[in-house]
Design a protein around this motif. Structure first.
Motif, PDB file in Angstrom:
ATOM      1  N   ASP A  46      55.078  15.907 116.769  1.00 28.72           N
ATOM      2  CA  ASP A  46      56.668  15.631 116.931  1.00 28.72           C
ATOM      3  C   ASP A  46      56.983  14.705 117.732  1.00 28.72           C
ATOM      4  O   ASP A  46      57.813  14.544 118.533  1.00 28.72           O
ATOM      5  CB  ASP A  46      56.887  17.087 117.628  1.00 28.72           C
ATOM      6  CG  ASP A  46      56.218  17.398 118.761  1.00 28.72           C
ATOM      7  OD1 ASP A  46      55.280  16.723 119.082  1.00 28.72           O
ATOM      8  OD2 ASP A  46      56.763  18.220 119.459  1.00 28.72           O
ATOM      9  N   ARG A  47      56.062  13.649 117.681  1.00 27.73           N
ATOM     10  CA  ARG A  47      56.375  12.207 118.514  1.00 27.73           C
ATOM     11  C   ARG A  47      57.804  11.963 118.631  1.00 27.73           C
ATOM     12  O   ARG A  47      58.246  11.396 119.490  1.00 27.73           O
ATOM     13  CB  ARG A  47      55.189  11.136 118.041  1.00 27.73           C
ATOM     14  CG  ARG A  47      55.571  10.179 119.001  1.00 27.73           C
ATOM     15  CD  ARG A  47      54.751   8.710 118.373  1.00 27.73           C
ATOM     16  NE  ARG A  47      53.460   9.200 118.246  1.00 27.73           N
ATOM     17  CZ  ARG A  47      52.468   8.823 119.221  1.00 27.73           C
ATOM     18  NH1 ARG A  47      52.985   8.123 120.363  1.00 27.73           N
ATOM     19  NH2 ARG A  47      51.034   9.114 119.115  1.00 27.73           N
ATOM     20  N   GLU A 106      68.089   6.032 129.148  1.00 27.24           N
ATOM     21  CA  GLU A 106      69.334   5.472 128.912  1.00 27.24           C
ATOM     22  C   GLU A 106      70.238   6.044 130.140  1.00 27.24           C
ATOM     23  O   GLU A 106      71.345   5.506 130.685  1.00 27.24           O
ATOM     24  CB  GLU A 106      69.983   5.680 127.536  1.00 27.24           C
ATOM     25  CG  GLU A 106      69.446   4.687 126.499  1.00 27.24           C
ATOM     26  CD  GLU A 106      69.399   3.245 126.771  1.00 27.24           C
ATOM     27  OE1 GLU A 106      70.427   2.823 127.135  1.00 27.24           O
ATOM     28  OE2 GLU A 106      68.372   2.663 126.818  1.00 27.24           O
ATOM     29  N   SER A 107      70.315   7.614 130.137  1.00 26.66           N
ATOM     30  CA  SER A 107      71.259   8.199 131.005  1.00 26.66           C
ATOM     31  C   SER A 107      70.866   7.729 132.530  1.00 26.66           C
ATOM     32  O   SER A 107      71.634   7.517 133.350  1.00 26.66           O
ATOM     33  CB  SER A 107      71.078   9.624 130.753  1.00 26.66           C
ATOM     34  OG  SER A 107      71.533  10.203 129.766  1.00 26.66           O
ATOM     35  N   LEU A 110      59.896   8.628 133.737  1.00 27.18           N
ATOM     36  CA  LEU A 110      60.110   8.502 132.443  1.00 27.18           C
ATOM     37  C   LEU A 110      59.390   7.348 131.605  1.00 27.18           C
ATOM     38  O   LEU A 110      58.719   7.489 130.470  1.00 27.18           O
ATOM     39  CB  LEU A 110      61.626   8.295 132.086  1.00 27.18           C
ATOM     40  CG  LEU A 110      62.444   9.643 132.437  1.00 27.18           C
ATOM     41  CD1 LEU A 110      63.884   9.241 132.203  1.00 27.18           C
ATOM     42  CD2 LEU A 110      61.970  10.779 131.275  1.00 27.18           C
ATOM     43  N   SER A 111      59.126   6.329 132.427  1.00 28.13           N
ATOM     44  CA  SER A 111      58.621   5.086 132.149  1.00 28.13           C
ATOM     45  C   SER A 111      57.152   5.503 131.893  1.00 28.13           C
ATOM     46  O   SER A 111      56.403   4.834 130.688  1.00 28.13           O
ATOM     47  CB  SER A 111      58.744   4.000 132.939  1.00 28.13           C
ATOM     48  OG  SER A 111      59.913   3.368 133.191  1.00 28.13           O
ATOM     49  N   LEU A 112      56.448   6.208 132.890  1.00 28.22           N
ATOM     50  CA  LEU A 112      55.046   6.405 132.740  1.00 28.22           C
ATOM     51  C   LEU A 112      54.650   7.467 131.275  1.00 28.22           C
ATOM     52  O   LEU A 112      53.826   7.346 130.903  1.00 28.22           O
ATOM     53  CB  LEU A 112      54.758   7.189 133.913  1.00 28.22           C
ATOM     54  CG  LEU A 112      53.159   7.763 134.289  1.00 28.22           C
ATOM     55  CD1 LEU A 112      52.169   6.445 133.999  1.00 28.22           C
ATOM     56  CD2 LEU A 112      53.022   8.554 135.625  1.00 28.22           C
ATOM     57  N   LEU A 113      55.612   8.437 131.263  1.00 23.20           N
ATOM     58  CA  LEU A 113      55.802   9.530 130.019  1.00 23.20           C
ATOM     59  C   LEU A 113      55.733   8.662 128.847  1.00 23.20           C
ATOM     60  O   LEU A 113      55.046   8.821 127.925  1.00 23.20           O
ATOM     61  CB  LEU A 113      56.748  10.399 130.143  1.00 23.20           C
ATOM     62  CG  LEU A 113      56.650  11.751 131.207  1.00 23.20           C
ATOM     63  CD1 LEU A 113      57.943  12.145 130.993  1.00 23.20           C
ATOM     64  CD2 LEU A 113      55.527  12.387 130.456  1.00 23.20           C
ATOM     65  N   GLU A 114      56.400   7.480 128.599  1.00 23.90           N
ATOM     66  CA  GLU A 114      56.359   6.785 127.405  1.00 23.90           C
ATOM     67  C   GLU A 114      55.125   5.782 127.171  1.00 23.90           C
ATOM     68  O   GLU A 114      54.392   5.845 125.872  1.00 23.90           O
ATOM     69  CB  GLU A 114      57.795   5.824 127.393  1.00 23.90           C
ATOM     70  CG  GLU A 114      59.082   6.399 127.545  1.00 23.90           C
ATOM     71  CD  GLU A 114      60.083   4.992 127.613  1.00 23.90           C
ATOM     72  OE1 GLU A 114      59.883   4.066 128.060  1.00 23.90           O
ATOM     73  OE2 GLU A 114      61.119   5.382 127.120  1.00 23.90           O
ATOM     74  N   GLU A 153      62.783  10.502 121.122  1.00 25.05           N
ATOM     75  CA  GLU A 153      64.196  10.599 121.418  1.00 25.05           C
ATOM     76  C   GLU A 153      64.482  11.104 122.587  1.00 25.05           C
ATOM     77  O   GLU A 153      65.709  10.466 123.172  1.00 25.05           O
ATOM     78  CB  GLU A 153      64.751  11.280 120.131  1.00 25.05           C
ATOM     79  CG  GLU A 153      66.113  11.249 120.038  1.00 25.05           C
ATOM     80  CD  GLU A 153      66.911  12.186 118.914  1.00 25.05           C
ATOM     81  OE1 GLU A 153      68.010  12.516 118.822  1.00 25.05           O
ATOM     82  OE2 GLU A 153      65.955  12.533 118.075  1.00 25.05           O
ATOM     83  N   TYR A 154      64.204  12.074 122.955  1.00 21.62           N
ATOM     84  CA  TYR A 154      64.531  12.746 124.328  1.00 21.62           C
ATOM     85  C   TYR A 154      64.400  11.798 125.581  1.00 21.62           C
ATOM     86  O   TYR A 154      65.084  11.779 126.467  1.00 21.62           O
ATOM     87  CB  TYR A 154      63.876  14.096 124.581  1.00 21.62           C
ATOM     88  CG  TYR A 154      64.291  15.077 123.539  1.00 21.62           C
ATOM     89  CD1 TYR A 154      65.786  15.548 123.574  1.00 21.62           C
ATOM     90  CD2 TYR A 154      63.701  15.872 122.678  1.00 21.62           C
ATOM     91  CE1 TYR A 154      66.204  16.317 122.732  1.00 21.62           C
ATOM     92  CE2 TYR A 154      63.974  17.158 121.778  1.00 21.62           C
ATOM     93  CZ  TYR A 154      65.510  17.221 121.810  1.00 21.62           C
ATOM     94  OH  TYR A 154      65.998  18.264 121.234  1.00 21.62           O
TER      95      TYR A 154
END
Length: 255
Positions: A73-74, A86-87, A59-63, A79-80
């Motif tokens: 639609d950034r 967070e989860s 997730l960090s790499l995707l960010e 948001e997702y």
């Protein structure tokens, strides 16, 4: 003449011995249950923790990659990603608590001034608790030093105070006191809530015991394990007018 001959036996000692035997058997059964649960949880938690590490890393790499893309639609994608992160972080926090419960964790002992910890916790409570809850913390006093893991000790204090606040949904008073006696630091956290239900009182420190719909039931079990790991004691008294938790931890010997 009419007489009555009788024999009386004092069975008080026998009753006490039987009661002590039953209490010891109950404590042994509880200890065996906790050991079995700790072994099970520890193995699962380690594996799950490794999986979470991969999820959080991805997730960090995707960010990072998303910042380089020009997407219409950034906002939705971000948001997702935020929800996923967070989860994952909440899950990682849960795993940490499970590892503490299973004793498969490292304790970093260092001198801790309880007054410093309470000052930090007071600030957190003041900023996050409802204004309907009046906070009464002790005035800054002389150092009360223990040897322990500062993060874990503050976790215990914060968890007890969060529980106290949640018990006072309509408002009330949260009173914290400190003291030292017989080589121990004593902290009490008292609330004016409705008290712990009678049918829950014997199980409050059991893992997964909770009255909250969204609760994990690990908070007090983890508190007890941390306090025991610090060679301390935690107990409570409760009735319909509130609950008071008392935590005792050994004072650090003078340098």
């Amino acid at each position: 003449a009419i007489g009555i001959v009788g024999i009386t036996r004092d069975i008080t000692e026998r009753k006490q011995a039987q009661q002590e035997k039953e209490e010891m058997q109950e404590q042994l059964a509880q200890a065996q249950k906790m050991e079995a649960l700790g072994t099970l949880v520890g193995g699962i938690a380690h594996d799950f923790n490794n999986l979470l590490g991969g999820i959080i890393g991805s997730l960090s790499l995707l960010e990072v990659l998303l910042q380089k893309e020009n997407l219409s639609d950034r906002e939705s994608i971000e948001e997702y990603l935020h929800l996923g992160m967070e989860s994952s972080k909440r899950s990682a926090d849960l795993i940490k608590r499970l590892l503490i419960l299973s004793k498969k964790h490292e304790i970093i002992l260092a001198p801790i001034n309880i007054a410093d910890s309470l000052s930090h916790i007071h600030e957190l409570c003041r900023n996050s608790f409802p204004k309907s809850i009046a906070l009464h913390f002790p005035e800054r006093e002389e150092a009360l030093m223990i040897m322990g893991d500062a993060v874990q000790v503050e976790q215990v204090l914060l968890n007890l105070m969060k529980n106290a606040a949640e018990a006072m949904e309509q408002g009330g008073r949260l009173v914290v006191r400190t003291g030292a006696r017989d080589g121990k630091v004593r902290l009490t956290i008292a609330d004016t809530g409705g008290g712990i239900p009678e049918n829950m009182r014997s199980r409050v420190f059991d893992p997964f015991c909770t009255t909250k719909e969204s609760g994990t039931g690990l908070g007090l079990a983890v508190c007890q394990r941390i306090v025991e790991d610090h060679h301390g004691d935690i107990r409570f008294v409760t009735d319909g007018t509130g609950t008071t938790f008392t935590v005792e931890l050994p004072l650090s010997p003078p340098a």
